[in-house]
Motif scaffolding. Structure first.
Motif, PDB file in Angstrom:
ATOM      1  N   ALA A 291      12.467   8.317  -6.303  1.00 21.86           N
ATOM      2  CA  ALA A 291      11.210   7.675  -5.919  1.00 21.86           C
ATOM      3  C   ALA A 291      11.361   6.172  -6.068  1.00 21.86           C
ATOM      4  CB  ALA A 291      10.060   8.181  -6.789  1.00 21.86           C
TER       5      ALA A 291
ATOM      6  N   ARG B 157       1.561   4.021 -12.497  1.00 16.27           N
ATOM      7  CA  ARG B 157       1.444   4.269 -11.057  1.00 16.27           C
ATOM      8  C   ARG B 157       0.362   5.293 -10.743  1.00 16.27           C
ATOM      9  NH1 ARG B 157       0.158   5.912  -7.033  1.00 16.27           N
ATOM     10  NH2 ARG B 157       1.308   6.207  -5.060  1.00 16.27           N
TER      11      ARG B 157
ATOM     12  N   ASP C 242       9.502   5.400   1.805  1.00 15.11           N
ATOM     13  CA  ASP C 242       9.316   6.138   3.057  1.00 15.11           C
ATOM     14  C   ASP C 242       8.305   5.460   3.981  1.00 15.11           C
ATOM     15  OD1 ASP C 242       6.689   6.968   2.181  1.00 15.11           O
ATOM     16  OD2 ASP C 242       7.624   8.563   1.016  1.00 15.11           O
TER      17      ASP C 242
ATOM     18  N   HIS D 217       4.407   4.370  -1.554  1.00 14.95           N
ATOM     19  CA  HIS D 217       5.758   4.931  -1.498  1.00 14.95           C
ATOM     20  C   HIS D 217       6.606   4.122  -0.511  1.00 14.95           C
ATOM     21  CE1 HIS D 217       3.109   7.941  -3.131  1.00 14.95           C
ATOM     22  NE2 HIS D 217       2.680   8.321  -1.954  1.00 14.95           N
TER      23      HIS D 217
ATOM     24  N   LEU E   9      11.082  10.251  -0.499  1.00 12.81           N
ATOM     25  CA  LEU E   9      12.306   9.475  -0.288  1.00 12.81           C
ATOM     26  C   LEU E   9      13.549  10.352  -0.413  1.00 12.81           C
ATOM     27  CD1 LEU E   9      13.814   6.741  -0.048  1.00 12.81           C
ATOM     28  CD2 LEU E   9      13.570   6.515  -2.532  1.00 12.81           C
TER      29      LEU E   9
ATOM     30  N   ASN F 248       8.803  15.653   2.824  1.00 11.91           N
ATOM     31  CA  ASN F 248       7.420  16.056   2.580  1.00 11.91           C
ATOM     32  C   ASN F 248       7.287  17.576   2.648  1.00 11.91           C
ATOM     33  OD1 ASN F 248       7.599  16.461   5.334  1.00 11.91           O
ATOM     34  ND2 ASN F 248       6.434  14.637   5.862  1.00 11.91           N
TER      35      ASN F 248
ATOM     36  N   SER G  37       1.317   4.367   7.374  1.00 10.52           N
ATOM     37  CA  SER G  37       2.753   4.164   7.258  1.00 10.52           C
ATOM     38  C   SER G  37       3.222   3.249   8.375  1.00 10.52           C
ATOM     39  CB  SER G  37       3.515   5.494   7.314  1.00 10.52           C
ATOM     40  OG  SER G  37       3.360   6.115   8.578  1.00 10.52           O
TER      41      SER G  37
ATOM     42  N   GLU H  16       8.504   3.081  -5.839  1.00  5.02           N
ATOM     43  CA  GLU H  16       7.089   2.771  -5.644  1.00  5.02           C
ATOM     44  C   GLU H  16       6.833   1.273  -5.766  1.00  5.02           C
ATOM     45  OE1 GLU H  16       4.400   5.352  -5.306  1.00  5.02           O
ATOM     46  OE2 GLU H  16       6.265   6.249  -4.585  1.00  5.02           O
TER      47      GLU H  16
ATOM     48  N   VAL I 212       5.284  11.419  -4.133  1.00  3.70           N
ATOM     49  CA  VAL I 212       6.171  10.354  -4.603  1.00  3.70           C
ATOM     50  C   VAL I 212       7.653  10.622  -4.371  1.00  3.70           C
ATOM     51  CG1 VAL I 212       4.508   9.605  -6.339  1.00  3.70           C
ATOM     52  CG2 VAL I 212       6.222  11.322  -6.946  1.00  3.70           C
ATOM     53  N   ASN I 213       8.029  11.858  -4.067  1.00  4.05           N
ATOM     54  CA  ASN I 213       9.456  12.184  -3.953  1.00  4.05           C
ATOM     55  C   ASN I 213       9.944  12.377  -2.515  1.00  4.05           C
ATOM     56  OD1 ASN I 213       9.949  12.160  -6.751  1.00  4.05           O
ATOM     57  ND2 ASN I 213       9.199  14.259  -6.966  1.00  4.05           N
TER      58      ASN I 213
END
Length: 452
Positions: free
Chosen positions: A233, A311, A363, A360, A138, A142, A330, A235, A135-136
């Motif tokens: 994040a 979530r 991203d 997400h 952004l 990764n 994606s 979402e 989730v983070n």
């Protein structure tokens, strides 16, 4: 080195799509024992399947129909070797659960920001092997972006000593980045140096009702313009996911009811920031711009956690409903609204289904899952699964996206890789595999199809 009984969990994966036939389960205690095992396997041409927490969703951790491989469990390599707050780095072994790594960083007043739903059981080695996101991404990137170095055993049994915390090191090819995301096909990661960041002093969250996915993207841009990199994040949640929660997990409170589309925004700020004030200001500006129609800003950490429970409960609600076909994809962020609209049309042409699209959005990573209508179950649509998968992946490809965003390739998406990936890239991947693993013993059949 320990020989262990081959419990069923070592031959299974969460979605039940593959089951290993048999194998010799070994649980080494350190990198030297891993090297000894791999050297022996190379000499005897025996396949080696690395096993971490077993949480992978694409079958990379099970042997499938391989006859009697070595299943190499990294669970005993579970030491946090070092945490250096000055260096903003920590060295952890591959068998350390992600949550344990997060707690070790917290003890040093630092943050290891990678966060995924399975963090209590997923282990660092597997997280790096699949280049997990969460989730983070952004704000922090990764797994690849959070790894400074690796220690690994290569297919000939040699040990790569690469745990340096250096941020700048241009001494030729970066083998670390070959191993990250390779799912154990080029070597076995046994330890890693991970990047730490300062812990946010103040955190906050809001759930806001948006008009549609296009408005969600405008809201994201507005949030970043106003708040900057404090947006951790962002979402996107659709009505279908909230409906599934209401039907299967009514104990999970939904602060906004079941709007058609809403977003969850999470902030992390320093000593001078006020997350609640920033989010309230964002809501007012977004409301005036016609992007949002309702919302709630967390007034406590407990309320923030309740927002995140919504979530994080959606995947479990999905599991209870039972998807016909699930997709971790994606697309470029700007393409998200068009993809969602065209995806619904493509699925409707195949038949009557429910679609739960969430993820997400900051991203470009969407979880696009297709379900039977009420009164039917996924078994009624076995003959349509391939058509659904092809329709979704064709559309992803048409939008310049990826058919694997954060779960990896494993055994599930080997054919998709061959269909959608640039042939030049695929050829280069095969050349690297052949050069580093000429015996083909490292997790054969994962990522790349076994030839011969």
């Amino acid at each position: 080195m320990t020989f262990r009984d081959l419990e069923p969990r070592y031959l299974e994966e969460p979605r039940g799509r593959w089951t290993g036939l048999d194998g010799l389960l070994l649980a080494p205690r350190n990198v030297a024992e891993v090297a000894t095992i791999v050297r022996a396997a190379s000499a005897a041409s025996v396949p080696v399947i690395p096993y971490g927490g077993g949480t992978g969703l694409v079958g990379g951790q099970v042997s499938g129909d391989l006859p009697a491989p070595i299943i190499l469990s990294l669970e005993r390599l579970n030491t946090v070797r070092n945490v250096d707050a000055t260096e903003n780095a920590m060295v952890v072994e591959a068998g350390v659960p992600l949550q344990t790594a997060q707690e070790a960083a917290e003890d040093a007043d630092r943050l290891f920001p990678l966060s995924i739903a399975s963090q209590g059981t997923a282990r660092i080695g597997g997280i790096l092997a699949t280049n997990a996101g969460g989730v983070n991404v952004l704000r922090y990137g990764n797994a690849r972006d959070l790894c400074l170095g690796v220690e690994a055993v290569l297919p000939d049994g040699s040990i790569l000593h690469g745990l340096s915390p250096l941020r700048k090191n241009n001494t030729g090819y970066d083998i670390r980045h070959l191993l990250i995301g390779a799912e154990g096909t080029l070597g076995i990661i046994t330890a890693a140096t991970l990047k730490l960041v300062p812990r946010p002093v103040r955190t906050g969250a809001a759930m806001l009702v948006v008009r549609d996915p296009a408005a969600a993207l405008d809201l994201l841009n507005l949030a970043r313009d106003r708040i900057g990199e404090a947006v951790s994040a962002f979402e996107l949640i659709g009505r279908m996911g909230l409906d599934f929660l209401a039907a299967t997990m009514p104990e999970v409170r939904r602060p906004l009811g079941n709007p058609e589309w809403c977003v969850l925004i999470d902030l992390g700020m320093g000593v001078t920031g006020d997350p609640a004030q920033a989010l309230e200001g964002l809501f007012e500006a977004a409301f005036e711009a016609g992007l949002v129609s309702d919302g709630v800003v967390a007034q406590s950490e407990q309320q923030r956690a309740a927002f995140w429970q919504v979530r994080e409960s959606i995947p479990e609600a999905n599991r209870r409903i039972g998807a016909v076909s699930s997709h971790d994809i994606s697309v470029p962020i700007a393409a998200i609204p068009g993809f969602i609209a065209e995806g619904a049309e493509a699925i409707a042409r195949i038949g009557a289904f429910r679609v739960n699209c969430f993820g997400h959005v900051g991203d470009g990573n969407l979880h696009y899952n297709v379900f039977p209508v009420e009164g039917r179950n996924r078994a009624d649509h076995e003959d349509q699964r391939d058509a659904i998968k092809k329709a979704v992946h064709d559309l992803v490809h048409a939008h310049g996206g990826s058919v694997s965003a954060e779960h990896g390739v494993g055994r599930l998406k080997v054919g998709d890789l061959e269909t959608y990936v640039d042939p030049t890239k695929l050829a280069a991947m095969r050349a690297i595999k052949t050069a580093l693993d000429p015996m083909g013993i490292m997790n054969p059949g994962a990522v790349l199809r076994t030839i011969g």
